[in-house]
Design an enzyme around this catalytic site. Structure first.
Site, PDB file in Angstrom:
ATOM      1  CB  ALA A  95      -0.920  -0.001   1.224  1.00  0.00           C
ATOM      2  CE  LYS A  96       5.341   0.734  -3.809  1.00  0.00           C
ATOM      3  NZ  LYS A  96       4.463  -0.412  -4.117  1.00  0.00           N
ATOM      4  NE  ARG A  97      -3.080   3.627   2.286  1.00  0.00           N
ATOM      5  CZ  ARG A  97      -3.470   3.098   1.145  1.00  0.00           C
ATOM      6  NH1 ARG A  97      -2.593   2.927   0.190  1.00  0.00           N
ATOM      7  NH2 ARG A  97      -4.719   2.724   0.952  1.00  0.00           N
TER       8      ARG A  97
END
Length: 277
Positions: A95-97
């Protein structure tokens, strides 16, 4: 899931393969579009055909968010299916949050508590207070972007012009600094397979950590080079392949074709592990 359980599965299956579930409705077999939920139907077939060959699955959430609520429901059904039927499989929400304080806590709750993923990918740019909320969750991993496989990685991550007085490239600063964060033992790191020549230096900084390595297959990464420079005493690698496996065929035999491609990598991995032992 603990790191020890991951290592146990690697030894059992003689594999450290992670399969990326990046579902594009324009690329899946067209007969699946007749299904009520074609995304989940595709994932279920891939999972059932390949689960014995891999130790992890990594859905990239963008491929689900792009289809709105239907895509998000398909992601939820996919992770529930994995957790219910194949609980030994390690799951990664790609998700590369990353955001500050309470926002990161909510992101972490979404993926760890609501959806039940074992790990999530996180961007480090905003620093420790954007990452430590993820690290606070017991038996969950935060996979930090360290050195990515895209061409733009050279803009900042390895650019010598933006190194500090110590001469360290940005990606090395990320690795060094992250070790001081609270619960840093819950960190893993993303290192692109197309950057295999950097792995020797990376292992000097984080010798014991697990690395998620995308880019083998369609992006041109080489498995042997990654293992040569990146493997540690507990293997310490999760090698991801997405398009090269899941889109091996667009015909009705797509799941069997995916399994054949996954097995090709698993056989190579088994040979590496046998040689290592």
């Amino acid at each position: 899931m603990t790191t020890n359980r991951i290592v146990k599965e690697i030894k059992k299956k003689k594999s450290f393969l992670c399969i990326g579930l990046d579902v594009d409705l324009n690329k899946i077999p067209q007969h699946l579009l007749k299904e009520e939920d074609p995304i989940f139907a595709f994932n279920k077939a891939i999972i059932d055909a390949t689960h014995h060959l891999c130790v992890a699955y990594k859905p990239n959430t963008a491929f689900y968010e792009a289809y709105g609520i239907k895509g998000w429901r398909a992601l939820e059904k996919t992770i529930n299916y994995l957790n219910d039927k194949y609980p030994e499989i390690y799951t990664i929400a790609d998700a590369k949050r990353g955001d500050i304080g309470n926002t990161s806590t909510m992101y972490a709750k979404a993926f760890f508590e609501d959806l039940g993923f074992d790990s999530v990918t996180v961007a480090p740019y905003m620093g420790k207070d954007s990452v430590e909320p993820f690290l606070a969750f017991k038996d969950k991993h935060t996979i930090l972007l360290a050195l990515t496989s895209n061409q733009g990685a050279f803009d900042f991550q390895t650019n010598p012009e933006i190194s500090g007085v110590d001469g360290l490239e940005l990606y090395k600063k990320v690795l060094e600094t992250s070790k001081s964060w609270q619960n840093s033992e819950n960190l893993m790191y993303v290192v692109g397979a197309t950057k295999a020549e950097f792995l020797a230096d990376i292992r000097k900084i984080i010798p014991a950590s697990f690395l998620l390595v995308p880019g083998v297959g369609a992006q041109g990464g080489n498995l042997q080079d990654v293992c040569k420079y990146g493997m540690n005493s507990s293997v310490g690698l999760l090698i991801n392949s997405s398009r090269g496996i899941i889109y091996a065929s667009q015909d009705e035999d797509f799941a069997q074709a995916a399994a054949a491609k996954a097995e090709e990598l698993q056989v190579q991995m088994a040979a590496v592990l046998t040689k290592k032992s």
